[in-house]
Write a protein that holds these residues in place. Structure first.
Motif, PDB file in Angstrom:
ATOM      1  N   GLY A  83       9.104   5.391  -1.916  1.00 15.05           N
ATOM      2  CA  GLY A  83       7.925   5.495  -2.321  1.00 15.05           C
ATOM      3  C   GLY A  83       6.336   5.813  -1.935  1.00 15.05           C
ATOM      4  N   VAL A  84       6.669   5.628  -0.681  1.00 20.64           N
ATOM      5  CA  VAL A  84       5.439   6.031   0.023  1.00 20.64           C
ATOM      6  C   VAL A  84       4.755   7.460   0.227  1.00 20.64           C
ATOM      7  CG1 VAL A  84       4.253   5.790   2.188  1.00 20.64           C
ATOM      8  CG2 VAL A  84       5.887   4.098   1.743  1.00 20.64           C
ATOM      9  N   ARG A  85       3.384   7.803  -0.220  1.00 21.13           N
ATOM     10  CA  ARG A  85       2.575   8.705  -0.025  1.00 21.13           C
ATOM     11  C   ARG A  85       2.257   9.167   0.399  1.00 21.13           C
ATOM     12  NH1 ARG A  85       0.525  13.176  -4.827  1.00 21.13           N
ATOM     13  NH2 ARG A  85       0.385  14.815  -3.882  1.00 21.13           N
ATOM     14  N   MET A  86       1.442  10.272   2.290  1.00 19.01           N
ATOM     15  CA  MET A  86       1.034  10.074   3.018  1.00 19.01           C
ATOM     16  C   MET A  86      -0.084  11.303   2.460  1.00 19.01           C
ATOM     17  SD  MET A  86       0.905  10.747   5.905  1.00 19.01           S
ATOM     18  CE  MET A  86       2.256   9.120   6.862  1.00 19.01           C
ATOM     19  N   PHE A  87      -1.711  11.343   2.365  1.00 19.92           N
ATOM     20  CA  PHE A  87      -2.505  12.070   2.438  1.00 19.92           C
ATOM     21  C   PHE A  87      -3.104  12.570   3.614  1.00 19.92           C
ATOM     22  CE2 PHE A  87      -2.507  10.546  -1.614  1.00 19.92           C
ATOM     23  CZ  PHE A  87      -2.091  11.607  -2.520  1.00 19.92           C
ATOM     24  N   GLU A  88      -2.829  13.929   4.507  1.00 20.97           N
ATOM     25  CA  GLU A  88      -3.305  14.604   5.668  1.00 20.97           C
ATOM     26  C   GLU A  88      -4.252  15.301   5.468  1.00 20.97           C
ATOM     27  OE1 GLU A  88      -0.951  16.013   8.439  1.00 20.97           O
ATOM     28  OE2 GLU A  88       0.812  14.089   8.188  1.00 20.97           O
ATOM     29  N   ALA A 135      -5.676  16.281  -5.198  1.00 21.60           N
ATOM     30  CA  ALA A 135      -4.016  16.260  -5.181  1.00 21.60           C
ATOM     31  C   ALA A 135      -2.687  15.325  -5.285  1.00 21.60           C
ATOM     32  CB  ALA A 135      -3.963  16.232  -3.881  1.00 21.60           C
ATOM     33  N   GLY A 136      -3.541  14.380  -6.240  1.00 16.92           N
ATOM     34  CA  GLY A 136      -2.881  13.196  -6.729  1.00 16.92           C
ATOM     35  C   GLY A 136      -2.858  11.366  -6.130  1.00 16.92           C
ATOM     36  N   PHE A 137      -3.802  12.262  -5.291  1.00 18.80           N
ATOM     37  CA  PHE A 137      -4.175  10.274  -4.971  1.00 18.80           C
ATOM     38  C   PHE A 137      -5.031   9.046  -5.924  1.00 18.80           C
ATOM     39  CE2 PHE A 137      -7.446   6.716  -3.897  1.00 18.80           C
ATOM     40  CZ  PHE A 137      -7.002   6.412  -2.321  1.00 18.80           C
ATOM     41  N   ASP A 138      -4.388   8.109  -5.866  1.00 16.07           N
ATOM     42  CA  ASP A 138      -4.787   7.205  -7.339  1.00 16.07           C
ATOM     43  C   ASP A 138      -5.768   6.374  -7.084  1.00 16.07           C
ATOM     44  OD1 ASP A 138      -4.888   5.911  -9.324  1.00 16.07           O
ATOM     45  OD2 ASP A 138      -2.477   4.957  -9.385  1.00 16.07           O
ATOM     46  N   HIS A 139      -6.842   6.306  -6.927  1.00 10.75           N
ATOM     47  CA  HIS A 139      -8.357   5.429  -7.052  1.00 10.75           C
ATOM     48  C   HIS A 139      -7.746   4.049  -7.638  1.00 10.75           C
ATOM     49  CE1 HIS A 139     -10.208   5.890 -10.505  1.00 10.75           C
ATOM     50  NE2 HIS A 139     -10.177   7.023 -10.917  1.00 10.75           N
ATOM     51  N   ALA A 140      -6.527   4.240  -8.271  1.00  9.41           N
ATOM     52  CA  ALA A 140      -6.881   2.255  -8.581  1.00  9.41           C
ATOM     53  C   ALA A 140      -5.351   1.783  -7.393  1.00  9.41           C
ATOM     54  CB  ALA A 140      -6.461   2.725 -10.417  1.00  9.41           C
ATOM     55  N   ALA A 141      -4.354   2.600  -6.873  1.00  6.06           N
ATOM     56  CA  ALA A 141      -3.770   1.485  -6.152  1.00  6.06           C
ATOM     57  C   ALA A 141      -4.290   1.168  -4.802  1.00  6.06           C
ATOM     58  CB  ALA A 141      -2.634   2.806  -6.196  1.00  6.06           C
ATOM     59  N   PRO A 142      -4.009   0.362  -3.873  1.00  4.21           N
ATOM     60  CA  PRO A 142      -3.741   0.351  -2.954  1.00  4.21           C
ATOM     61  C   PRO A 142      -3.899   0.896  -1.642  1.00  4.21           C
ATOM     62  CG  PRO A 142      -2.829  -1.840  -3.993  1.00  4.21           C
ATOM     63  CD  PRO A 142      -3.150  -0.758  -5.052  1.00  4.21           C
ATOM     64  N   THR A 143      -4.530   1.407  -0.821  1.00  3.86           N
ATOM     65  CA  THR A 143      -4.367   2.282  -0.119  1.00  3.86           C
ATOM     66  C   THR A 143      -4.704   1.786   1.601  1.00  3.86           C
ATOM     67  OG1 THR A 143      -5.280   4.204  -1.124  1.00  3.86           O
ATOM     68  CG2 THR A 143      -5.183   5.085   0.623  1.00  3.86           C
ATOM     69  N   ALA A 144      -3.467   2.760   2.555  1.00  3.29           N
ATOM     70  CA  ALA A 144      -4.261   1.891   3.879  1.00  3.29           C
ATOM     71  C   ALA A 144      -4.611   3.599   4.801  1.00  3.29           C
ATOM     72  CB  ALA A 144      -2.181   2.077   4.173  1.00  3.29           C
ATOM     73  N   TRP A 145      -5.982   3.022   4.752  1.00  7.75           N
ATOM     74  CA  TRP A 145      -6.553   4.193   5.963  1.00  7.75           C
ATOM     75  C   TRP A 145      -6.631   4.417   6.865  1.00  7.75           C
ATOM     76  CZ3 TRP A 145      -9.337   7.302   2.366  1.00  7.75           C
ATOM     77  CH2 TRP A 145      -9.508   7.384   0.386  1.00  7.75           C
ATOM     78  N   LEU A 146      -6.377   5.490   7.416  1.00  6.96           N
ATOM     79  CA  LEU A 146      -6.594   5.531   9.490  1.00  6.96           C
ATOM     80  C   LEU A 146      -7.475   6.245   9.482  1.00  6.96           C
ATOM     81  CD1 LEU A 146      -5.800   4.547  11.612  1.00  6.96           C
ATOM     82  CD2 LEU A 146      -3.592   6.136  11.649  1.00  6.96           C
ATOM     83  N   CYS A 195       1.415  -1.047  -0.092  1.00 11.06           N
ATOM     84  CA  CYS A 195      -0.730  -0.214  -0.412  1.00 11.06           C
ATOM     85  C   CYS A 195       1.022   1.690  -0.032  1.00 11.06           C
ATOM     86  CB  CYS A 195      -0.575  -0.400   1.171  1.00 11.06           C
ATOM     87  SG  CYS A 195      -2.108  -0.950   1.447  1.00 11.06           S
ATOM     88  N   ALA A 196       1.089   1.923  -1.132  1.00 14.27           N
ATOM     89  CA  ALA A 196       2.347   3.064  -1.101  1.00 14.27           C
ATOM     90  C   ALA A 196       1.438   4.421  -1.225  1.00 14.27           C
ATOM     91  CB  ALA A 196       3.223   2.834  -2.429  1.00 14.27           C
ATOM     92  N   GLN A 197      -0.040   4.195  -0.686  1.00 20.46           N
ATOM     93  CA  GLN A 197      -0.563   5.409  -0.449  1.00 20.46           C
ATOM     94  C   GLN A 197      -0.934   5.086   0.595  1.00 20.46           C
ATOM     95  OE1 GLN A 197      -2.568   7.274  -4.313  1.00 20.46           O
ATOM     96  NE2 GLN A 197      -3.337   5.888  -3.834  1.00 20.46           N
ATOM     97  N   VAL A 198      -1.210   6.096   1.662  1.00 24.90           N
ATOM     98  CA  VAL A 198      -1.648   6.828   3.180  1.00 24.90           C
ATOM     99  C   VAL A 198      -2.512   7.974   3.134  1.00 24.90           C
ATOM    100  CG1 VAL A 198      -1.503   6.483   5.562  1.00 24.90           C
ATOM    101  CG2 VAL A 198       0.997   5.038   3.879  1.00 24.90           C
ATOM    102  N   VAL A 199      -3.028   7.323   3.523  1.00 29.85           N
ATOM    103  CA  VAL A 199      -4.675   8.600   3.567  1.00 29.85           C
ATOM    104  C   VAL A 199      -4.943   8.757   5.497  1.00 29.85           C
ATOM    105  CG1 VAL A 199      -6.736   9.451   3.353  1.00 29.85           C
ATOM    106  CG2 VAL A 199      -5.876   8.172   1.471  1.00 29.85           C
TER     107      VAL A 199
END
Length: 290
Positions: A116-121, A164-175, A94-98
């Motif tokens: 390669g991890v990108r975090m969205f706060e 903002a660049g979030f890719d909805h086709a890529a696995p994401t870790a949501w918290l 999960c290279a994206q974290v929200v």
């Protein structure tokens, strides 16, 4: 305007979490280290005027001493558990974290993220106005790519995340840490439906599940006038139906018991330890209405 002047209501609770994290970071047997938590508190020295300052105040506080210990215990365990959850999820792909309602979270700065991890706060504008000003004074450097989105999660926010660049086709870790308690069941369902619509299969999600303290302690808190500014904010979220809701909407949930985690971390509970943390894996993209 004072440095903490804009932190009110739910936004102000982020300072309470920072207080817990700052205290834990001083322990020799700490479960995590947040070197920025004390800086937030230093920037808001009069944020909690209701704190006891005399023997009379302490006597009036009475039962809330036990409640405060349980809240602090829960805050420490949830920080460590969600640290581990996010690092495991990103290591698994999960290279994206929200971070939904990121508050004064500093995981983008203090954890060793894979490349390669990108975090969205995401959080309220007034939270980030305070947070970013403090972090700028710390010369803080993120250990992953970090994007900040001032939004109200009770309203529409998905479009801003994608822009903002979030890719909805890529696995994401949501918290959603410390969030759902402050939403009604309908608000929580709308939020998590939006999360599901943005989540590719293999995405992961985590949030608290169950009471953060025993029901007796919560009843005591609701009966104390000094706690009214906080207890009045509690709406309950999805409540005990959270696992069932997730199953009906394309997730495979797992409940992680608080007492078992406390034993695993070697941190005895100061009182009854109920509830825990819910993690889930996305099995299909679109929400399925029951």
């Amino acid at each position: 305007m004072g440095p903490h002047g804009s932190l009110k209501g739910v936004a102000k609770t982020a300072l309470g979490v920072a207080m817990v994290r700052a205290g834990e970071s001083l322990r020799d047997d700490r479960l995590f280290n947040d070197p920025y938590a004390q800086r937030f508190l230093d920037a808001a020295p009069r944020a909690f005027p209701e704190e006891p300052t005399s023997a009379e105040d302490l006597a009036e506080l009475g039962p809330l001493a036990s409640l405060g210990a349980v809240f602090a215990f829960h805050g420490v365990l949830r920080t460590r558990f969600f640290d581990d959850y996010l690092l495991t999820a990103t290591a698994a792909g999960c290279a994206q974290v929200v971070l939904l309602a990121a508050g004064l979270d500093t995981r983008a700065l203090r954890l060793p993220w894979p490349g390669g991890v990108r975090m969205f706060e995401l959080d309220l504008p007034e939270v980030f106005a305070f947070k970013e000003a403090v972090l700028a004074g710390c010369d803080a450097v993120p250990t992953c790519e970090r994007s900040v989105l001032p939004v109200d999660l009770r309203e529409s926010w998905s479009g801003e995340l994608v822009a903002a660049g979030f890719d909805h086709a890529a696995p994401t870790a949501w918290l959603a840490e410390g969030l759902l308690l402050y939403l009604t069941a309908d608000e929580a369902a709308r939020l998590l439906t939006a999360v599901g619509e943005l989540s590719a299969p293999g995405s992961q999600l985590a949030f608290e599940h169950g009471d953060i303290a025993g029901s007796v302690l919560l009843a005591q808190a609701r009966g104390m006038p000094t706690m009214d500014p906080y207890t009045s904010l509690w709406k309950g979220g999805l409540g005990q139906d959270a696992p069932g809701w997730l199953r009906r909407h394309g997730w495979q949930p797992q409940i992680n018991d608080l007492a078992e985690l406390a034993a695993c971390y070697g941190r005895p509970a100061p009182g009854p330890a109920s509830g825990g943390f819910l993690t889930a894996v996305r099995t299909r993209r679109w929400a399925v209405v029951a």
